[in-house]
Design a protein around this motif. Sequence first.
Motif, PDB file in Angstrom:
ATOM      1  N   ALA A 162       0.834  -1.207   0.000  1.00  0.00           N
ATOM      2  CA  ALA A 162       0.000   0.000   0.000  1.00  0.00           C
ATOM      3  C   ALA A 162       0.866   1.254   0.000  1.00  0.00           C
ATOM      4  CB  ALA A 162      -0.933  -0.014   1.211  1.00  0.00           C
ATOM      5  N   VAL A 163       1.918   1.252   0.815  1.00  0.00           N
ATOM      6  CA  VAL A 163       2.824   2.399   0.869  1.00  0.00           C
ATOM      7  C   VAL A 163       3.563   2.546  -0.456  1.00  0.00           C
ATOM      8  CG1 VAL A 163       4.866   3.363   2.015  1.00  0.00           C
ATOM      9  CG2 VAL A 163       3.075   2.255   3.377  1.00  0.00           C
ATOM     10  N   LEU A 164       4.049   1.427  -0.992  1.00  0.00           N
ATOM     11  CA  LEU A 164       4.750   1.446  -2.274  1.00  0.00           C
ATOM     12  C   LEU A 164       3.863   2.019  -3.381  1.00  0.00           C
ATOM     13  CD1 LEU A 164       7.265   0.392  -3.967  1.00  0.00           C
ATOM     14  CD2 LEU A 164       5.869  -1.629  -4.396  1.00  0.00           C
ATOM     15  N   LEU A 165       2.619   1.561  -3.451  1.00  0.00           N
ATOM     16  CA  LEU A 165       1.688   2.020  -4.478  1.00  0.00           C
ATOM     17  C   LEU A 165       1.370   3.501  -4.306  1.00  0.00           C
ATOM     18  CD1 LEU A 165      -0.255   1.478  -6.829  1.00  0.00           C
ATOM     19  CD2 LEU A 165      -1.930   0.655  -5.144  1.00  0.00           C
ATOM     20  N   MET A 166       1.124   3.915  -3.082  1.00  0.00           N
ATOM     21  CA  MET A 166       0.806   5.322  -2.815  1.00  0.00           C
ATOM     22  C   MET A 166       1.956   6.228  -3.249  1.00  0.00           C
ATOM     23  SD  MET A 166       0.012   7.125   0.878  1.00  0.00           S
ATOM     24  CE  MET A 166       1.678   6.825   1.501  1.00  0.00           C
ATOM     25  N   LEU A 167       3.172   5.850  -2.897  1.00  0.00           N
ATOM     26  CA  LEU A 167       4.328   6.680  -3.234  1.00  0.00           C
ATOM     27  C   LEU A 167       4.577   6.711  -4.739  1.00  0.00           C
ATOM     28  CD1 LEU A 167       6.736   5.568  -0.368  1.00  0.00           C
ATOM     29  CD2 LEU A 167       5.623   7.795  -0.598  1.00  0.00           C
ATOM     30  N   ALA A 169       2.407   6.241  -7.124  1.00  0.00           N
ATOM     31  CA  ALA A 169       1.319   6.930  -7.825  1.00  0.00           C
ATOM     32  C   ALA A 169       1.364   8.441  -7.619  1.00  0.00           C
ATOM     33  CB  ALA A 169      -0.022   6.374  -7.361  1.00  0.00           C
ATOM     34  N   LEU A 170       1.822   8.881  -6.445  1.00  0.00           N
ATOM     35  CA  LEU A 170       1.725  10.304  -6.106  1.00  0.00           C
ATOM     36  C   LEU A 170       3.060  11.028  -6.001  1.00  0.00           C
ATOM     37  CD1 LEU A 170      -1.007  10.070  -3.313  1.00  0.00           C
ATOM     38  CD2 LEU A 170      -1.336  10.383  -5.778  1.00  0.00           C
ATOM     39  N   ALA A 171       4.172  10.266  -5.937  1.00  0.00           N
ATOM     40  CA  ALA A 171       5.456  10.934  -5.674  1.00  0.00           C
ATOM     41  C   ALA A 171       6.591  10.399  -6.532  1.00  0.00           C
ATOM     42  CB  ALA A 171       5.807  10.791  -4.196  1.00  0.00           C
ATOM     43  N   ASP A 172       6.293   9.777  -7.644  1.00  0.00           N
ATOM     44  CA  ASP A 172       7.346   9.263  -8.516  1.00  0.00           C
ATOM     45  C   ASP A 172       8.226  10.413  -9.008  1.00  0.00           C
ATOM     46  OD1 ASP A 172       8.852   7.562 -10.081  1.00  0.00           O
ATOM     47  OD2 ASP A 172       7.421   7.542 -11.744  1.00  0.00           O
ATOM     48  N   ARG A 173       9.558  10.290  -8.763  1.00  0.00           N
ATOM     49  CA  ARG A 173      10.562  11.294  -9.137  1.00  0.00           C
ATOM     50  C   ARG A 173      10.339  12.641  -8.442  1.00  0.00           C
ATOM     51  NH1 ARG A 173      10.321  10.589 -15.573  1.00  0.00           N
ATOM     52  NH2 ARG A 173       8.123  10.422 -15.025  1.00  0.00           N
ATOM     53  N   ARG A 174       9.657  12.587  -7.329  1.00  0.00           N
ATOM     54  CA  ARG A 174       9.461  13.795  -6.525  1.00  0.00           C
ATOM     55  C   ARG A 174       9.857  13.505  -5.079  1.00  0.00           C
ATOM     56  NH1 ARG A 174       3.680  16.205  -7.330  1.00  0.00           N
ATOM     57  NH2 ARG A 174       4.711  18.007  -6.348  1.00  0.00           N
ATOM     58  N   GLU A 175       9.743  14.515  -4.231  1.00  0.00           N
ATOM     59  CA  GLU A 175      10.247  14.403  -2.870  1.00  0.00           C
ATOM     60  C   GLU A 175       9.126  14.127  -1.865  1.00  0.00           C
ATOM     61  OE1 GLU A 175      13.958  17.589  -3.504  1.00  0.00           O
ATOM     62  OE2 GLU A 175      12.207  18.134  -2.279  1.00  0.00           O
ATOM     63  N   VAL A 176       9.470  13.331  -0.861  1.00  0.00           N
ATOM     64  CA  VAL A 176       8.544  13.030   0.233  1.00  0.00           C
ATOM     65  C   VAL A 176       9.247  13.369   1.537  1.00  0.00           C
ATOM     66  CG1 VAL A 176       7.209  11.239   1.397  1.00  0.00           C
ATOM     67  CG2 VAL A 176       7.455  11.190  -1.101  1.00  0.00           C
ATOM     68  N   ARG A 198      12.356   2.256  -4.129  1.00  0.00           N
ATOM     69  CA  ARG A 198      11.746   1.382  -5.126  1.00  0.00           C
ATOM     70  C   ARG A 198      10.514   2.018  -5.758  1.00  0.00           C
ATOM     71  NH1 ARG A 198      15.275  -2.341  -6.964  1.00  0.00           N
ATOM     72  NH2 ARG A 198      16.320  -3.409  -5.229  1.00  0.00           N
ATOM     73  N   ALA A 199       9.849   2.870  -5.003  1.00  0.00           N
ATOM     74  CA  ALA A 199       8.658   3.534  -5.528  1.00  0.00           C
ATOM     75  C   ALA A 199       9.009   4.695  -6.443  1.00  0.00           C
ATOM     76  CB  ALA A 199       7.789   4.031  -4.371  1.00  0.00           C
ATOM     77  N   GLY A 200      10.282   5.062  -6.482  1.00  0.00           N
ATOM     78  CA  GLY A 200      10.699   6.180  -7.332  1.00  0.00           C
ATOM     79  C   GLY A 200      10.648   7.524  -6.650  1.00  0.00           C
ATOM     80  N   ALA A 201      10.375   7.527  -5.349  1.00  0.00           N
ATOM     81  CA  ALA A 201      10.293   8.784  -4.605  1.00  0.00           C
ATOM     82  C   ALA A 201      11.636   9.104  -3.957  1.00  0.00           C
ATOM     83  CB  ALA A 201       9.206   8.691  -3.545  1.00  0.00           C
ATOM     84  N   SER A 219      10.471  23.947   6.466  1.00  0.00           N
ATOM     85  CA  SER A 219      11.681  24.370   5.759  1.00  0.00           C
ATOM     86  C   SER A 219      12.092  23.382   4.677  1.00  0.00           C
ATOM     87  CB  SER A 219      12.830  24.562   6.755  1.00  0.00           C
ATOM     88  OG  SER A 219      13.148  23.321   7.383  1.00  0.00           O
ATOM     89  N   ALA A 220      11.582  22.147   4.743  1.00  0.00           N
ATOM     90  CA  ALA A 220      11.957  21.131   3.756  1.00  0.00           C
ATOM     91  C   ALA A 220      11.088  21.170   2.509  1.00  0.00           C
ATOM     92  CB  ALA A 220      11.880  19.739   4.385  1.00  0.00           C
ATOM     93  N   ILE A 221       9.967  21.896   2.560  1.00  0.00           N
ATOM     94  CA  ILE A 221       9.044  21.939   1.419  1.00  0.00           C
ATOM     95  C   ILE A 221       9.635  22.788   0.298  1.00  0.00           C
ATOM     96  CG2 ILE A 221       6.753  22.652   0.626  1.00  0.00           C
ATOM     97  CD1 ILE A 221       5.741  22.150   3.472  1.00  0.00           C
ATOM     98  N   GLY A 222       9.659  22.207  -0.900  1.00  0.00           N
ATOM     99  CA  GLY A 222      10.181  22.909  -2.050  1.00  0.00           C
ATOM    100  C   GLY A 222       9.365  22.611  -3.287  1.00  0.00           C
ATOM    101  N   PRO A 223       9.818  23.052  -4.455  1.00  0.00           N
ATOM    102  CA  PRO A 223       9.052  22.861  -5.685  1.00  0.00           C
ATOM    103  C   PRO A 223       8.900  21.403  -6.097  1.00  0.00           C
ATOM    104  CG  PRO A 223      11.225  23.800  -6.154  1.00  0.00           C
ATOM    105  CD  PRO A 223      11.029  23.861  -4.681  1.00  0.00           C
ATOM    106  N   ARG A 224       9.787  20.517  -5.601  1.00  0.00           N
ATOM    107  CA  ARG A 224       9.714  19.101  -5.968  1.00  0.00           C
ATOM    108  C   ARG A 224       8.992  18.263  -4.916  1.00  0.00           C
ATOM    109  NH1 ARG A 224       9.739  17.910 -10.662  1.00  0.00           N
ATOM    110  NH2 ARG A 224      10.457  15.796 -10.182  1.00  0.00           N
TER     111      ARG A 224
END
Length: 476
Positions: A162-167, A169-176, A198-201, A219-224
């Motif tokens: 579930a965590v893998l799928l969520m990440l 689907a919503l955060a591939d090549r982006r930051e979490v 593995r999820a690409g996040a 402070s960690a929030i950015g454009p990615r």
Amino acid sequence: MADHRSEGVVAAVSDIPALDRLLNADAMRASLDTYGRTQVVAALRRDLDALRQRALAGSLMRHELDAAAVAARTAAALAKTAEPRLRAVYNLTGTVLHTNLGRALLPDAAVASVLRALTSPANLEFDLDTGGRGDRDDLIDDVLCELTGAEAATVVNNNAAAVLLMLNALADRREVVVSRGELVEIGGAFRIPDIMKRAGAKLVEVGTTNRTHAADYESAIGPRTAMLMKVHCSNYAVTGFTKSVGVSEVAALAHARGLPATVDLGSGTLVDLTQFGLPKEDTVRETIAAGADLVTFSGDKLLGGPQAGLLVGRADLIRKIKKNPLKRALRVGKLTLAALEPVLNLYRAPEFLAERLTTLRLLTRPQRDIQPLAERLRGTVAHALGANYAVQAVPMFSQIGSGALPVDQLPSFGLAVRYTGSGRPGRHLDKLETMLRRLPTPVIGRIGDDALWLDLRCLEARDEAAFAAQLAEPLT
């Protein structure tokens, strides 16, 4: 019938009967009828090969070549091969939700539902109202939303999925963004950072192991940045000089920047456990109400159902998740859904939950109800183990286990077995533990403090007679 004149006579290779002769022997008929010719021939060939090796070594006796003797060995070998590798055991470890022993036991309603699904076609992806193709999530979506307050839901094969799928689907090549103190490792050395990779996040760690502040997230929030994520530390506890940021505060920070707040709740429960005398655990509904946009949790821990990973939350996010190709790869089959739906339906009548949900019944079983069972079984176990072992009925503590409330203990009762003979206790306790594991229904306890502990919390009254029966004869 064996020829007694052949006993003690060494056999030569030339004395070994041919395979066809043995296949046609009356003594082989039962095995042929039970296992079929293919398996019997394979077993016979293995036996004959072993006999030839022994004949060449001069250790083969003539009476071992009798058709009845060969048939008996073949039947025994085939019976051993046919034994299921997945076997029922008695869980006397004291850990109710034991990962290695299958975690939650299904309630009767779920067992009956699975049996129907096993033996009958079912409307897994068939809409009975329209006659068209349906969505298997429809079987559990409504009840999950009712019980959690979420807008939508979906299910995959476990919470890590579930965590893998969520990440993905919503955060591939982006930051979490995740607190460093929440980068947990779950069973089997699976770690949140590894799942993210593995999820690409891309993982962005904030704070320290023991202290994380709201400003760290901000402070960690950015454009990615794709999301702010909290991970419930359900398999360990950090105490002392600590600070963490609650779901509501993380959600407010995320929403202010147009981001989703997600929570891996881990074990996950749908009811307030304190009403049953158990420790407090955040419920899925409370987490959603606190502002989480997506929550993932397990089906086979505190929920008391089959192995599954449940995702609940905002409808638009769930739709995006369900369109991800990984959803099909991680989807559950009809047996999981057949078990999950009746378990969820039990939560609609919380007044009966402690009685009808097996996991909750075991967790809430009072010590005073377990003590008489221990006292009744003490003599049986002592007789089976012999004079070199002292068996006492004693109070002990169970644990919930499997990543659920790790530091909380449940007063229980059971048997403490100590070695009283000569020699080192540890070696003899290990030997005893092995013997118990080799019983027809293996008995699994735990060794500690020079004793073998058999916690009886998970041995219910309906199993007492069968448990005692296999200990009727001495083991040692």
